[in-house]
Every structure is written in C-alpha cells, then in structure tokens.
Design an enzyme around this catalytic site. Structure first.
Site, PDB file in Angstrom:
ATOM      1  N   HIS A  32      -7.865   7.827   6.888  1.00 29.80           N
ATOM      2  CA  HIS A  32      -6.685   6.980   6.672  1.00 29.80           C
ATOM      3  C   HIS A  32      -6.900   6.170   5.397  1.00 29.80           C
ATOM      4  O   HIS A  32      -7.872   5.413   5.287  1.00 29.80           O
ATOM      5  CB  HIS A  32      -6.537   6.029   7.876  1.00 29.80           C
ATOM      6  N   ASP A  69       0.860  -1.182   0.000  1.00 29.15           N
ATOM      7  CA  ASP A  69       0.000   0.000   0.000  1.00 29.15           C
ATOM      8  C   ASP A  69       0.898   1.234   0.000  1.00 29.15           C
ATOM      9  O   ASP A  69       1.046   1.938   0.999  1.00 29.15           O
ATOM     10  CB  ASP A  69      -0.938   0.003   1.202  1.00 29.15           C
ATOM     11  N   ILE A 117     -12.710   6.682   8.047  1.00 31.37           N
ATOM     12  CA  ILE A 117     -13.035   8.108   8.027  1.00 31.37           C
ATOM     13  C   ILE A 117     -13.686   8.420   9.364  1.00 31.37           C
ATOM     14  O   ILE A 117     -14.553   7.652   9.821  1.00 31.37           O
ATOM     15  CB  ILE A 117     -14.010   8.440   6.879  1.00 31.37           C
ATOM     16  N   CYS A 172       0.427   4.874   1.781  1.00 28.50           N
ATOM     17  CA  CYS A 172      -0.661   4.845   2.763  1.00 28.50           C
ATOM     18  C   CYS A 172      -0.362   5.876   3.860  1.00 28.50           C
ATOM     19  O   CYS A 172       0.791   6.067   4.242  1.00 28.50           O
ATOM     20  CB  CYS A 172      -0.766   3.446   3.367  1.00 28.50           C
ATOM     21  N   HIS A 194       3.248   5.138  13.458  1.00 30.38           N
ATOM     22  CA  HIS A 194       2.150   5.518  12.562  1.00 30.38           C
ATOM     23  C   HIS A 194       0.788   5.153  13.125  1.00 30.38           C
ATOM     24  O   HIS A 194      -0.233   5.400  12.476  1.00 30.38           O
ATOM     25  CB  HIS A 194       2.332   4.867  11.193  1.00 30.38           C
ATOM     26  N   GLY A 195       0.738   4.571  14.321  1.00 32.00           N
ATOM     27  CA  GLY A 195      -0.554   4.205  14.891  1.00 32.00           C
ATOM     28  C   GLY A 195      -0.390   3.267  16.063  1.00 32.00           C
ATOM     29  O   GLY A 195       0.683   3.179  16.667  1.00 32.00           O
ATOM     30  N   ALA A 196      -1.464   2.565  16.372  1.00 34.42           N
ATOM     31  CA  ALA A 196      -1.447   1.688  17.539  1.00 34.42           C
ATOM     32  C   ALA A 196      -0.662   0.392  17.284  1.00 34.42           C
ATOM     33  O   ALA A 196      -0.003  -0.124  18.170  1.00 34.42           O
ATOM     34  CB  ALA A 196      -2.873   1.355  17.969  1.00 34.42           C
ATOM     35  N   ASN A 204       3.939   4.877   4.566  1.00 34.19           N
ATOM     36  CA  ASN A 204       4.557   3.759   3.822  1.00 34.19           C
ATOM     37  C   ASN A 204       5.222   4.346   2.577  1.00 34.19           C
ATOM     38  O   ASN A 204       4.560   4.500   1.547  1.00 34.19           O
ATOM     39  CB  ASN A 204       3.505   2.732   3.363  1.00 34.19           C
TER      40      ASN A 204
END
Length: 399
Positions: free
Chosen positions: A179, A70, A164, A73, A327-329, A272
């Site tokens: 995202h 991806d 969203i 992303c 970039h996140g959890a 990414n």
C-alpha cells in the site's frame, strides 16, 4: 447491505458511522455541482475537508482537497506460484527465517517519510518508468521543479498506514501485497492546487461551508493545469507501487532460492483519485477519496489493518454505490488517541504469529485503532464479491 439515505443527495453503506463523518459528508453532498448523489462507503471516517471513504460525482468542478494530498494512493497485490508449504520447506532447508526476508525488503525499499533511493540505477526496471514519467510531464507541461528528487522517490514506501506484506490466501498460496501512493511529489502537487482553489473561490466571493471544499471550475486554466498534474501524480503512484512490487518480488525470489517469484496475477488500483465516468445519466468527474473502482468485473484490493485480513475483490457495478467500494478498514481512533489507549504489549499480542519490526512507533497502527474489517466487508456485500481472502505472515512498515 442496502444503502441508507442520510440526506437529499447522500447515500451511506456504513453501519459504523461517527457524527463528525456524517457532518462532513452532508457538507460535501450539499455542494451545488453534485450529481446524482454522494456515496458514503462502509469504512468512512472524518478527513480533511471531505470524509475519507466518500465517492463524489461533480459536474463542471473538482475539489482538490477532496481528492486528497496523497494523490493516487492505493494497493497492489501479486499472487506468486508458491505455497505456505514451499515457504516452510525453504526455512527448514536453510535455517533462514522470515526475519531475514523482512530485513532484505527493508534494505531494498526506502521506508518512512523523507527516505528516498540514493540513486536511480539499482534496479534494471526503474529507468523505463522514470522515462515514461519524464515524457508524460513534458507532453502535459507538468512543472516538477518543486520536487527535484522525484526520481529518487520512485520505489519508496512512505509512512503512516503504508505497508508491505507477505500473505497467504484461503488455499495457502503466497501473495505479495503493498500500500502506497505518490509520495512527496504528489503531496506538493496537491497542496499547491488546494491553495489555488481556495484563492479562486475567495476571489469570486464563493461562500463555502468548509474552505477545504474549495473547487476549481471546468474551462479555466487552473482547472486544466490541476487535471494534467493530477493525472501525472496518479501515474507516478501507480508506477511507484509497481516499482516496489518488482523489487519485493526479486527479494522474495532470492530468499526462496529461485530465479523469479512466479507471478500468476496482479491487481494495481488507486483509492484517492479523480476521473471522468458516467453516473446518473451524465458524464461527471468522479472523485474516489478512500474508495476503489467497483464497476462490474473490475478487480480491486481492500486491505485490513496491521494484523488483520485483507481482500482481493471484484466489483458488482452497483449504480447507487457509484460503482465504488471501500478502500480498507477505516480508522476508529486518531493516532494520538490510539497511542493513549494502547501499548507496545497490546500490539505484540495482536501481531502474534506475524513477522514484523517490534517497535513502539507502530502502536498507532494497531488493529484496534481501526474498524472491524469483517463488518466493513459485510456492509460492502452489495458492492463487491470477495475473490480471495488474505492473511499476512510478514509485515513491513515505515514510521
């Protein structure tokens, strides 16, 4: 937290780290062209070839599978001129709740894998983005015949952990948040070059610890073509998020009964991707696989999971961290394991107070399937400064 050295060329900021993730990171860090070291982010978890949440600086080579399928992303966040009080007043005045807004968003933006726009003429801002991508493809010789529907893919969400959201910050200001990445066209580009890299390494009899660490060498035609197509896919992903955000803003403004959504700031960032940067005193190709740019003063967005807080941050420029951040959890359980452990009732309990599409198909996205975002952010305190903390009141997902 300060990093832990977990290998000769591997630093880790992750307090929650599985052995499989560490093993992948060690393989990546042992590649001969790494300089100065690999940085493992607080949200790191096992991925394809390289762990997700890995920052990889390379001299003279790039590993397409490390960039991922991806391409580009990432996240986009927009602060509006509205507050929670404005939203509540609108609902009270019209009797039209957040459920109607969610359904309008779902109508404006195609959701789920394989779902594209019927045509490219529905929104006035789409044509300029398509023209930019057509011009870029022509200038760089990017062959897109493998994806004849790429224009219809622009402005579509996809599935998995793409989402969203309508959010509120620490002072109850309203944010639009989403995202997504480069959709099917980016995946086609990535898969092609992963195969090319594997074939090139096989022809040169390169011994790899993992075939998904296959690489393309700078100065070759294959490398040059990958970088051109990678750049195009990264731009597609960036514009795809901008396209969806502009649609979301228009839908939200219409729901609020105003001409526009009164945008006051916007952050659009990849997590990414690959680009040239200076690290360890040299210019390297820096691959952020599940990581954001955190150079000093640079704004980025770090989402939590479905039902948990997200963050707008500013980079500290940490050199050891290769000027990067999580970039996140990061996943704790695979999708299969999450579906085994949790139920639709569990998801409902976790989504209390949030407008969302109540469906068992989202159980694998339950917050419990992810690492605690609070722990991730605490681990990242030497990498970024939190500027805004967001909590969602509406969530839209594809399957």
């Amino acid at each position: 937290m300060p990093p832990t050295r977990v290998g000769p060329a591997l630093l880790s900021w992750a307090s929650q780290l599985e052995e499989s993730t560490l093993a992948q990171a060690r393989q990546t860090a042992a590649m001969p062209f790494i300089h100065p070291h690999v940085a493992l982010m607080p949200d790191a978890h096992a991925g394809k070839g390289s762990a997700v949440g890995t920052v990889i600086p390379t001299r003279g080579a790039v590993m397409p599978a490390a960039v991922g399928v991806d391409i580009g992303c990432g996240m986009i966040a927009v602060r509006t001129g509205f507050t929670r009080a404005d939203v509540d007043a609108r609902i009270a005045a019209t009797g039209i709740g957040l459920g109607a807004l969610r359904r309008s968003v779902e109508s404006a933006i195609p959701l789920s894998p394989g779902h594209y726009n019927r045509d490219t003429h529905g929104w006035k801002f789409t044509a300029a983005r398509i023209a930019e991508l057509e011009d870029l493809a022509a200038a760089d010789g990017v062959d897109l015949t493998h994806s004849p529907k790429w224009r219809e893919q622009l402005g579509s969400l996809g599935g998995g952990n793409h989402f969203i959201e309508l959010c509120l910050d620490e002072t109850d200001r309203v944010w639009l948040f989403l995202h997504s990445g480069s959709r099917g066209v980016g995946n086609r580009i990535a898969q092609h070059h992963i195969r090319v890299a594997q074939q090139a390494c096989a022809q040169r009899h390169v011994r790899l610890p993992n075939r998904d660490l296959a690489y393309l060498t700078e100065g070759t035609a294959e490398f040059d073509r990958y970088l051109r197509e990678l750049h195009w896919a990264q731009r597609f992903a960036y514009l795809n998020r901008a396209e969806m955000m502009d649609r979301f803003g228009a839908v939200f403004a219409r729901w609020m009964g105003t001409p526009d959504h009164r945008e006051t700031e916007r952050t659009n960032c990849h997590h990414n991707y690959t680009r040239k940067e200076m690290h360890g005193g040299e210019e390297v190709w820096l691959t952020r696989k599940g990581a954001v740019d955190a150079h000093a003063g640079v704004r980025a967005v770090i989402p939590g999971s479905m039902g948990t807080h997200s963050y707008v941050v500013e980079g500290r420029g940490n050199a050891d961290g290769l000027c990067s951040a999580p970039h996140g959890a990061g996943r704790r359980y695979s999708r299969t394991e999450a579906k085994r452990r949790f139920s639709q009732a569990d998801l409902r309990a976790r989504m209390t107070g949030i407008e969302y599409r109540d469906s068992a198909e989202f159980v694998d996205e339950i917050p419990d399937a992810y690492k605690e975002i609070g722990v991730v952010m605490d681990d990242a305190r030497d990498l970024v400064v939190v500027v805004h903390e967001l909590r969602q009141i509406l969530n839209v997902k594809g399957t």
